[in-house]
Enzyme design. Structure first.
Site, PDB file in Angstrom:
ATOM      1  N   ASN A  72      11.064 -16.874   1.959  1.00  0.00           N
ATOM      2  CA  ASN A  72      10.005 -16.592   2.548  1.00  0.00           C
ATOM      3  C   ASN A  72       9.237 -16.539   1.320  1.00  0.00           C
ATOM      4  O   ASN A  72       7.948 -15.779   1.270  1.00  0.00           O
ATOM      5  CB  ASN A  72       9.549 -15.600   2.993  1.00  0.00           C
ATOM      6  CG  ASN A  72      10.423 -14.401   2.874  1.00  0.00           C
ATOM      7  OD1 ASN A  72      11.125 -13.858   1.876  1.00  0.00           O
ATOM      8  ND2 ASN A  72      10.494 -13.241   3.906  1.00  0.00           N
ATOM      9  N   HIS A  80       8.059 -11.499  -1.890  1.00  0.00           N
ATOM     10  CA  HIS A  80       8.116  -9.940  -1.651  1.00  0.00           C
ATOM     11  C   HIS A  80       6.217  -9.392  -1.930  1.00  0.00           C
ATOM     12  O   HIS A  80       6.071  -9.644  -2.997  1.00  0.00           O
ATOM     13  CB  HIS A  80       9.215  -9.152  -2.599  1.00  0.00           C
ATOM     14  CG  HIS A  80       9.295  -7.758  -1.991  1.00  0.00           C
ATOM     15  ND1 HIS A  80       9.805  -7.118  -0.474  1.00  0.00           N
ATOM     16  CD2 HIS A  80       8.424  -6.779  -2.346  1.00  0.00           C
ATOM     17  CE1 HIS A  80       9.354  -6.105  -1.031  1.00  0.00           C
ATOM     18  NE2 HIS A  80       8.534  -5.390  -1.845  1.00  0.00           N
ATOM     19  N   TYR A  99      16.532  -2.871  -1.237  1.00  0.00           N
ATOM     20  CA  TYR A  99      15.741  -3.292  -0.191  1.00  0.00           C
ATOM     21  C   TYR A  99      16.581  -2.309   0.869  1.00  0.00           C
ATOM     22  O   TYR A  99      17.648  -2.845   2.079  1.00  0.00           O
ATOM     23  CB  TYR A  99      16.523  -4.634  -0.272  1.00  0.00           C
ATOM     24  CG  TYR A  99      15.437  -5.791  -0.167  1.00  0.00           C
ATOM     25  CD1 TYR A  99      14.484  -5.878   0.405  1.00  0.00           C
ATOM     26  CD2 TYR A  99      16.277  -7.146  -1.051  1.00  0.00           C
ATOM     27  CE1 TYR A  99      13.790  -6.881   0.225  1.00  0.00           C
ATOM     28  CE2 TYR A  99      14.896  -7.665  -1.381  1.00  0.00           C
ATOM     29  CZ  TYR A  99      14.578  -8.064  -0.529  1.00  0.00           C
ATOM     30  OH  TYR A  99      13.309  -8.661  -0.562  1.00  0.00           O
ATOM     31  N   GLU A 136       8.117   1.340  -5.177  1.00  0.00           N
ATOM     32  CA  GLU A 136       9.096   0.033  -5.108  1.00  0.00           C
ATOM     33  C   GLU A 136       8.248  -0.114  -7.373  1.00  0.00           C
ATOM     34  O   GLU A 136       8.681  -0.821  -7.743  1.00  0.00           O
ATOM     35  CB  GLU A 136       8.503  -1.184  -5.214  1.00  0.00           C
ATOM     36  CG  GLU A 136       9.108  -0.880  -3.011  1.00  0.00           C
ATOM     37  CD  GLU A 136       8.849  -1.979  -2.177  1.00  0.00           C
ATOM     38  OE1 GLU A 136       7.850  -2.998  -2.419  1.00  0.00           O
ATOM     39  OE2 GLU A 136       8.893  -2.273  -1.411  1.00  0.00           O
TER      40      GLU A 136
HETATM   41  O1  CDP Z   1      10.049  -9.044   3.616  1.00  0.00           O
HETATM   42  P1  CDP Z   1       9.282  -8.576   4.644  1.00  0.00           P
HETATM   43  O2  CDP Z   1       8.502  -6.551   4.502  1.00  0.00           O
HETATM   44  O3  CDP Z   1       7.335  -9.349   5.451  1.00  0.00           O
HETATM   45  O4  CDP Z   1      10.073  -8.584   6.344  1.00  0.00           O
HETATM   46  P2  CDP Z   1      11.450  -6.620   5.753  1.00  0.00           P
HETATM   47  O5  CDP Z   1      11.763  -6.972   7.470  1.00  0.00           O
HETATM   48  O6  CDP Z   1      11.214  -6.169   5.125  1.00  0.00           O
HETATM   49  O7  CDP Z   1      13.025  -7.951   4.725  1.00  0.00           O
HETATM   50  C1  CDP Z   1      12.069  -8.101   3.671  1.00  0.00           C
HETATM   51  C2  CDP Z   1      13.223  -9.399   3.977  1.00  0.00           C
HETATM   52  O8  CDP Z   1      14.632  -9.667   4.425  1.00  0.00           O
HETATM   53  C3  CDP Z   1      12.533 -11.010   4.381  1.00  0.00           C
HETATM   54  O9  CDP Z   1      11.311 -10.718   3.319  1.00  0.00           O
HETATM   55  C4  CDP Z   1      13.046 -11.913   4.228  1.00  0.00           C
HETATM   56  O10 CDP Z   1      13.606 -12.422   3.128  1.00  0.00           O
HETATM   57  C5  CDP Z   1      15.059 -11.195   4.998  1.00  0.00           C
HETATM   58  N1  CDP Z   1      15.406 -11.589   5.967  1.00  0.00           N
HETATM   59  C6  CDP Z   1      16.474 -11.812   6.869  1.00  0.00           C
HETATM   60  O11 CDP Z   1      16.752 -12.722   5.952  1.00  0.00           O
HETATM   61  N2  CDP Z   1      16.176 -11.890   7.873  1.00  0.00           N
HETATM   62  C7  CDP Z   1      15.567 -11.103   8.942  1.00  0.00           C
HETATM   63  N3  CDP Z   1      16.564 -10.984  10.440  1.00  0.00           N
HETATM   64  C8  CDP Z   1      15.204 -10.014   7.924  1.00  0.00           C
HETATM   65  C9  CDP Z   1      14.597 -10.490   6.904  1.00  0.00           C
HETATM   66 MG    MG Z   2       9.901  -5.282   3.988  1.00  0.00          MG
END
Ligand code: CDP
Ligand code: MG
Length: 154
Positions: A115, A118, A52, A131
């Site tokens: 959610n 991933h 991350y 990844e």
């Molecule tokens: O997982 P995804 O690629 O859709 O989202 P991301 O923007 O890459 O963010 C990674 C993960 O961080 C998300 O899947 C959420 O679990 C978490 N997240 C969060 O807890 N709060 C936010 N405002 C944005 C992301």
């Molecule tokens: Mg992402």
């Protein structure tokens, strides 16, 4: 015909503990994607921080790393035509509350920080390869034929 590629997917600790691994794997299998690797692990903190890394300056980073290391995950590699983009379509939006019904997050989740899944980002080219390399050795990626490939692709 769309390019065959491999993409990284992971059922997060909430999805594992809620018994959703089978449901999620089934969706990708039924779509016609091919499982080429899978492992059930607890992510070490340094690996979670690297995975991350793009979010290290965000306010949710610490909580995200705490959560992803809070229990087992099921990490997978799926292969198929345009796989990264197609898997993200199936996953839905980052926030389950904004994800349409029919998507994994829209059907199985309610809250942004829980959610379920991933998946590599098709808007970040190379994130799939990066990844996959982070979580799997080359020898863990298994080549084989799905006999229905002739029916799945023109
Ligand atoms: O997982 P995804 O690629 O859709 O989202 P991301 O923007 O890459 O963010 C990674 C993960 O961080 C998300 O899947 C959420 O679990 C978490 N997240 C969060 O807890 N709060 C936010 N405002 C944005 C992301
Ligand atoms: Mg992402």
């Amino acid at each position: 015909m769309s390019e065959r590629e491999r993409t990284f997917v992971m059922v997060k600790p909430d999805g594992v503990k809620r018994g959703l691994i089978g449901e999620i794997v089934s969706r990708f299998e039924e779509r016609g994607l091919k499982l080429v690797a899978g492992k059930f692990i607890e992510i070490p903190r340094d690996l979670a921080e690297e995975h991350y890394g793009e979010h290290e300056d965000k306010p949710f980073f610490e909580g995200l790393v705490d959560f992803i290391t809070s229990g087992p995950v099921f990490a997978m590699v799926w292969e198929g035509g345009d796989a990264t983009r197609q898997v993200r379509h199936m996953v839905g939006e980052t926030d389950p509350a904004e994800s349409p019904a029919g998507t994994i997050r829209g059907d199985l989740g309610l809250d942004l920080g829980r959610n379920v899944i991933h998946a590599s980002d098709h808007e970040d080219p190379g994130s799939n390869e990066r990844e996959i390399e982070l979580f799997f050795d080359e020898a863990e990626l298994i080549d084989y034929e799905r006999p229905d490939e002739a029916l799945l692709y023109e």
